[in-house]
Design a protein around this motif. Sequence first.
Motif, mmCIF file in Angstrom:
data_model
loop_
_atom_site.group_PDB
_atom_site.id
_atom_site.type_symbol
_atom_site.label_atom_id
_atom_site.label_comp_id
_atom_site.label_asym_id
_atom_site.label_seq_id
_atom_site.Cartn_x
_atom_site.Cartn_y
_atom_site.Cartn_z
ATOM 1 N N UNK A 30 61.299 8.629 50.130
ATOM 2 C CA UNK A 30 62.684 8.716 50.599
ATOM 3 C C UNK A 30 62.875 7.462 51.428
ATOM 4 N N UNK A 31 63.693 6.567 50.932
ATOM 5 C CA UNK A 31 63.893 5.318 51.665
ATOM 6 C C UNK A 31 65.346 5.116 52.066
ATOM 7 N N UNK A 32 66.168 6.086 51.717
ATOM 8 C CA UNK A 32 67.580 6.035 52.065
ATOM 9 C C UNK A 32 67.977 7.399 52.612
ATOM 10 N N UNK A 84 76.508 4.561 42.219
ATOM 11 C CA UNK A 84 76.485 3.582 43.303
ATOM 12 C C UNK A 84 75.820 4.242 44.508
ATOM 13 N N UNK A 85 74.708 3.679 44.946
ATOM 14 C CA UNK A 85 73.968 4.198 46.095
ATOM 15 C C UNK A 85 73.847 3.065 47.109
ATOM 16 N N UNK A 86 74.436 3.266 48.270
ATOM 17 C CA UNK A 86 74.472 2.238 49.319
ATOM 18 C C UNK A 86 74.940 0.895 48.776
ATOM 19 N N UNK A 87 75.990 0.925 47.950
ATOM 20 C CA UNK A 87 76.596 -0.293 47.431
ATOM 21 C C UNK A 87 75.895 -0.928 46.241
ATOM 22 N N UNK A 88 74.838 -0.299 45.743
ATOM 23 C CA UNK A 88 74.083 -0.846 44.612
ATOM 24 C C UNK A 88 74.138 0.140 43.452
ATOM 25 N N UNK A 89 74.455 -0.361 42.259
ATOM 26 C CA UNK A 89 74.468 0.510 41.087
ATOM 27 C C UNK A 89 73.021 0.798 40.677
ATOM 28 N N UNK A 90 72.705 2.083 40.565
ATOM 29 C CA UNK A 90 71.346 2.525 40.224
ATOM 30 C C UNK A 90 71.390 3.405 38.984
ATOM 31 N N UNK A 91 70.286 3.407 38.254
ATOM 32 C CA UNK A 91 70.123 4.306 37.120
ATOM 33 C C UNK A 91 69.409 5.555 37.638
#
Length: 129
Positions: A30-32, A84-91
């Motif tokens: 867990x880093x976010x 979008x997670x913390x401004x970054x698009x993630x798969x």
Amino acid sequence: MAKKLTNLNSNPGHSGSKLTKSNAVFKLCIQEKLDNRYCFSCMKPGDLKVLDKFLGDTVEKHLTISQVDKMFLRTRGGVKSKEIINGVEREVVHYGKDRKTFRLHGYFNSDGYFVIVQIDPKHEKHKQA
């Protein structure tokens, strides 16, 4: 002078190996900050037991990512989604067991960790969508 790429499979004395899903050990973190609707404070004691069992069945047994995918990756409704997670698009993928409702949602970071972003013990996320 051009550099020659080494074929690790053809050099038996070479100590390195390719990092693939089939030989990379499944590890998570867990880093976010977890989504407020899907975090530890929303879990009941029975949900914690299911999470503990998932950890015992995966991390504790040193399974590879491929083994975990085969056992737990949920494929119904699409294996992956873009979020979008913390401004970054993630798969984002989600793991769960058979017909149980418990799900972990997350993505794989560049270090090979499955980063948990949501703990969904009642499989409510996709019911709301």
